[in-house]
Design an enzyme around this catalytic site. Sequence first.
Site, PDB file in Angstrom:
ATOM      1  CB  CYS A 151     -79.690 -60.775  -8.552  1.00  0.00           C
ATOM      2  SG  CYS A 151     -80.667 -62.279  -8.275  1.00  0.00           S
ATOM      3  CD  GLU A 206     -82.708 -58.563  -8.710  1.00  0.00           C
ATOM      4  OE1 GLU A 206     -82.405 -58.365  -9.886  1.00  0.00           O
ATOM      5  OE2 GLU A 206     -82.603 -59.686  -8.153  1.00  0.00           O
ATOM      6  CE  LYS A 227     -79.447 -59.131 -12.461  1.00  0.00           C
ATOM      7  NZ  LYS A 227     -80.745 -59.769 -12.069  1.00  0.00           N
TER       8      LYS A 227
END
Length: 272
Positions: A159, A40, A114
């Site tokens: 994440c 990321e 995301k």
Amino acid sequence: MKIAAVQMVSGPRPDENLDRAEARVAEAAAQGAELVALPEYFCLMGLRDRDKLAIAEPDGDGPIQRRLAQIAARHRVWLVAGSLPLAVPGDADHATNTTLVFDPEGRRAGRYDKIHLFRFDDGERRHDEAATLRAGHAPLALDITARDGRAHRTGITICYDLRFPELYRQLASPPCSLMVVTAAFTWPTGQAHWELLLRARAVENQCWLLASAQGGLHENGRRTWGHSMIVDPWGQIVAELPEGEGIVVATLDEQRTAEIRTRLPALEHRRL
């Protein structure tokens, strides 16, 4: 199929980060990796949260996206390109935190924005991604075709998504061979939960898990946890890099996956 995770300690200069990312991709490809994942924010760990907005590119065009396509084609790998900011039309104050996937010809094969935006406040440190990011809404799983012609269904996550098992269950219908997590976990949350969550997601979905992370002290003063790793479907860590830049490489063994799913057919149970 060999798979690899790149660990970086990215800084505030995108060109330098891209050069370092390509050097690691080349290293992984030289070891036979067919799929390589960047972490990321591989392209920028800015001095301020809003720095990402200055480099946010329109979807489908821009120097970062062109360079990524070149890297994938030059090294003949599937490239899971960590995350980069893409512009939100009509909203200059927000970008998406996006993973792009490129095939070995350099063609874009997928985009994932995301879904779960990180928020943390322990009284000393406070971070809210929603201040500069727009959340995505659509999961992404795609077939990664190895050089031997075999297709490996692969789920893509970023994440904080790691804390939401329902996303992984959705990606695992039908079952995935591989889940990829690209991350920049903070030091305190990583120390507490990173390995625990990675192994849990691998065990729950009886699949391989490839986690590429930021791992070290960045120019902006932030410290990320690192510990990029590859986990097998039984939850065993087969490769790990604690901190600093480098790669981890392992072979995605579908025979081991099949043996585990036959021995413990958890994925066959009716889902509520």
